[in-house]
Design a protein around this motif. Structure first.
Motif, PDB file in Angstrom:
ATOM      1  N   LEU A  62      34.414  38.237  29.083  1.00 31.89           N
ATOM      2  CA  LEU A  62      35.516  37.714  30.128  1.00 31.89           C
ATOM      3  C   LEU A  62      34.558  37.405  31.666  1.00 31.89           C
ATOM      4  O   LEU A  62      33.748  38.201  31.926  1.00 31.89           O
TER       5      LEU A  62
ATOM      6  N   ALA B 127      34.634  37.045  35.213  1.00 35.40           N
ATOM      7  CA  ALA B 127      35.605  37.218  36.535  1.00 35.40           C
ATOM      8  C   ALA B 127      35.271  36.798  37.903  1.00 35.40           C
ATOM      9  O   ALA B 127      35.794  36.938  38.649  1.00 35.40           O
TER      10      ALA B 127
ATOM     11  N   LEU C 151      36.218  45.065  38.078  1.00 37.97           N
ATOM     12  CA  LEU C 151      37.521  44.891  37.126  1.00 37.97           C
ATOM     13  C   LEU C 151      37.814  46.412  36.499  1.00 37.97           C
ATOM     14  O   LEU C 151      36.838  47.172  36.817  1.00 37.97           O
TER      15      LEU C 151
ATOM     16  N   VAL D 129      44.209  43.449  31.631  1.00 40.78           N
ATOM     17  CA  VAL D 129      44.231  42.392  32.556  1.00 40.78           C
ATOM     18  C   VAL D 129      44.574  41.163  31.773  1.00 40.78           C
ATOM     19  O   VAL D 129      44.529  41.162  30.499  1.00 40.78           O
TER      20      VAL D 129
ATOM     21  N   ALA E 125      43.820  37.453  30.550  1.00 41.53           N
ATOM     22  CA  ALA E 125      42.821  36.445  30.333  1.00 41.53           C
ATOM     23  C   ALA E 125      43.217  35.184  29.561  1.00 41.53           C
ATOM     24  O   ALA E 125      44.094  35.159  28.854  1.00 41.53           O
TER      25      ALA E 125
ATOM     26  N   LEU F  80      39.248  35.353  33.960  1.00 47.85           N
ATOM     27  CA  LEU F  80      40.414  36.155  34.342  1.00 47.85           C
ATOM     28  C   LEU F  80      41.556  35.225  35.009  1.00 47.85           C
ATOM     29  O   LEU F  80      40.921  34.378  35.736  1.00 47.85           O
TER      30      LEU F  80
END
Length: 434
Positions: A403, A405, A411, A417, A419, A433
């Motif tokens: 991921l 960010a 995070l 979260v 994505a 993100l």
């Protein structure tokens, strides 16, 4: 006394390591990150395949040399300890104690006896309450998901499997104990649990496994429930219904097939045919398209012909598993399959495994490509980005997520979260993100 635990094997072994660490910590011992720092090294072992056993004996050889240089206590626990018992001392005389899988709570006593100078301390006995380990003692690792044992042992008799020897017959925790542990974990901040057993869907701790999933899902604050491992013979329509319909049960199922040949399955004593396995997958109905499915394969089982292996490849393609764990047959001591003639050349076995794994890689890539462009919930599994700048996360379908960010962005560890998937490979999904 400083201690270090090295663990090999499955999630059950991982969780046993957490229990053993908790027992030592309760005695005032201090956990350290490496064997070099430790005064007590505990090898928490696996014996399901020969390769895992070789790794343990290799580490024991290294520790023998370490023990010649400084005071060091060495203990062996886990499945290899239960399997070999006193024979371990003959092969590795520098071992101080051996602790079986069904005697975990005896660890402090064994350590004390070894400290007092008693040689070759061992307990591989069967304790009727060994599966009722107090959760408050467990020293959990820093993970986003908590492991919860619901049953231990297995009542099936697969001819290749040593688990009934190393883990014993099935023992089930009362569902009230399971629920109390899950509630306590949620209070500590966990939002995801994985229910463990050699055969979780045979659970009989006062309700069925399908009922247990429903009851666990009612724990407020819990977001995802996973479970492993399932036997196809215990996969019911009720369990399939809960897996498809309950939003807290993660959309992922690991259901070991082992072979696509009925003839080989019969020699394995798996108790089902390929048609019956596929029938059970059919219980998922339209929900199958919304979840990920993985399986296990054993390649080169004694007597496996080219036709048998081709049948496995056909089932692999028919089901289009999202992932699989595949291994060359590994003969284990005391198992019935040792009586079967195993004369297939290793080169043939290796070629078959390569062919299967290459095809699985293609199927996994195709599975991952279906996520491209989608927005999905993922759980953050690291406290920061790796060297490449990715945060590591996991989707409900058990997809590994790399991921992005953005620089300087923090995070929330262990939290969900959103994505957007931007990249698909056979091994992971790349995402950004939302």
């Amino acid at each position: 006394m400083k201690f270090h635990i090295q663990t090999w094997g499955c999630q059950m072994n991982d969780h046993d390591g957490e229990k053993l660490s908790g027992l030592l910590s309760a005695e005032g011992f201090e956990a350290v990150d490496s064997a070099e720092e430790a005064e007590l090294v505990l090898l928490n072992t696996c014996s399901i395949r020969e390769k895992a056993v070789h790794k343990v004996y290799s580490e024991l050889g290294r520790l023998r040399e370490e023990k010649q240089r400084r005071p060091l206590m060495v203990g062996v626990t886990g499945c290899l300890a239960q399997q070999e018992q006193a024979a371990l001392f003959k092969r590795a005389p520098h071992i101080d104690f051996v602790l079986g899988t069904m005697a975990l709570k005896q660890l402090p006593r064994l350590v004390a006896e070894a400290q007092a100078g008693k040689a070759r301390v061992m307990d591989a006995g069967e304790y009727p309450d060994n599966h009722l380990f107090p959760p408050s003692v467990t020293r959990r690792r820093d993970t986003a998901k908590a492991l919860v044992t619901i049953t231990e042992g297995c009542n099936h008799a697969c001819t290749y499997c040593i688990v009934p020897t190393t883990r014993g017959a099935e023992r089930h925790r009362p569902y009230g104990d399971v629920l109390a542990e899950v509630r306590g974990l949620v209070e500590r901040g966990y939002r995801e649990v994985e229910l463990l057993g050699q055969n979780v869907n045979s659970y009989a701790g006062g309700c069925t496994f399908a009922d247990l999933l429903e009851r666990v899902s009612e724990v407020e604050g819990l977001e995802w429930i996973r479970f492993t491992t399932s036997h196809p013979m215990n996969f019911t329509k009720d369990l399939a219904r809960v897996l498809v319909a309950n939003p807290k049960v993660a959309p992922f199922l690991h259901l070991p097939l082992q072979s696509g040949s009925d003839r080989v399955l019969k020699r394995m004593l798996r108790e089902y045919t390929v048609a019956e396995y596929l029938e059970r997958l059919g219980y998922l109905g339209e929900g199958r398209s919304r979840m990920a499915l993985s399986t296990d394969f054993i390649v080169g089982f004694p007597g496996e012909t080219d036709e048998d292996f081709d049948a496995t490849m056909r089932v692999l393609d028919e089901v289009a598993f999202d992932g699989s764990f595949s291994f060359i047959y590994s003969p284990r001591p005391g198992t019935p399959s040792l009586r079967l003639k195993d004369d297939l050349p290793m080169a043939v076995k290796s070629a078959r495994l390569t062919r299967l794994q290459q095809r699985q890689s293609e199927l996994t890539r195709a599975s991952n490509e279906r996520f491209l462009g989608r927005e999905i919930p993922v759980r953050i599994e690291t406290h920061g980005p790796n060297e490449q700048g990715w945060w590591l996360a996991r989707s409900g379908e058990w997809k590994t997520i790399h991921l992005a960010a953005g620089p300087g962005r923090e995070l929330p560890f262990g939290e969900l979260v959103r994505a957007r998937v931007t990249l698909a490979s056979p091994h992971f999904l790349g995402a950004e993100l939302v």
